[in-house]
Design an enzyme around this catalytic site. Structure first.
Site, PDB file in Angstrom:
ATOM      1  CB  CYS A  83      -0.897  -0.004   1.236  1.00 19.50           C
ATOM      2  SG  CYS A  83      -1.964   1.434   1.350  1.00 19.50           S
ATOM      3  CB  VAL A  84       1.939   3.663  -2.282  1.00 24.65           C
ATOM      4  CG1 VAL A  84       2.744   4.954  -2.262  1.00 24.65           C
ATOM      5  CG2 VAL A  84       2.836   2.477  -2.603  1.00 24.65           C
ATOM      6  CG  HIS A  91       8.893   8.852  -1.714  1.00 24.12           C
ATOM      7  ND1 HIS A  91      10.038   8.364  -2.318  1.00 24.12           N
ATOM      8  CD2 HIS A  91       8.454   7.860  -0.897  1.00 24.12           C
ATOM      9  CE1 HIS A  91      10.281   7.148  -1.881  1.00 24.12           C
ATOM     10  NE2 HIS A  91       9.341   6.812  -1.023  1.00 24.12           N
TER      11      HIS A  91
END
Length: 179
Positions: A83-84, A91
């Site tokens: 998960c981002v 970033h």
């Protein structure tokens, strides 16, 4: 909003020979990763498959880990989970784009994999997508890998090289030539 949409999902493939998958997870958000893994495990077990699980530090390490396993081990397919969540810097964009690009390249090279790396704006979106009783994206990633394994098995032994091969005839404007 996508939450109110209905989607068609392919029925799970059946396998004459058992499948073995590698689940590669980045547990940066541990509770979300655990839900993704639970969904993936259930899908793999539903077809009688087995799996191994490895953890890597972050989403950027998932493609290299799968590349290593594809070269050095004997898995039928791979499930990428993580998960981002968007933060205050760019970033997020780098991690989302590069992890996705790495997985796409592996797939184009023949790895049967499902991408279950969530890329979301906030934690609530991640929780809904990871929840096995919700959108169950971990299961969806495993199902994608299983479908690709089924296709690879269906087409195994029937591969044809790309491009021209020695002895191929080429139709040309002035007649036929042999390469």
């Amino acid at each position: 909003m996508a939450g109110s949409e209905t989607h068609y999902t392919l029925p799970l493939p059946a396998f004459a020979k058992p499948v073995k998958l590698l689940i590669v997870v980045a547990p940066y958000y541990k509770d979300i990763a655990d839900n993704l893994v639970a969904g993936a495990r259930a899908a793999i077990e539903a077809v009688g498959g087995t799996h191994d699980l490895i953890e890597v530090p972050g989403a950027l390490e998932i493609p290299p880990a799968i590349a290593l396993a594809a070269r050095l081990s004997n898995y039928d397919g791979y499930v990428a989970l993580g998960c981002v969540i968007r933060g205050e810097t760019t970033h997020y964009d780098t991690v989302c784009n590069d992890s996705s690009r790495g997985l796409t390249l592996l797939g184009l090279q023949g790895a049967c994999l499902g991408n279950g790396i969530l890329t979301v704006e906030n934690r609530t979106q991640a929780e809904v997508r990871a929840d096995p009783a919700g959108q169950n994206k971990g299961s969806g990633a495993a199902e994608a890998a299983l479908h690709l394994i089924a296709l690879a098995r269906r087409w195994s032994g029937t591969s044809r090289p790309m491009g021209f091969q020695a002895g191929d005839e080429i139709k040309m404007a002035g007649g036929t030539d042999t390469v």
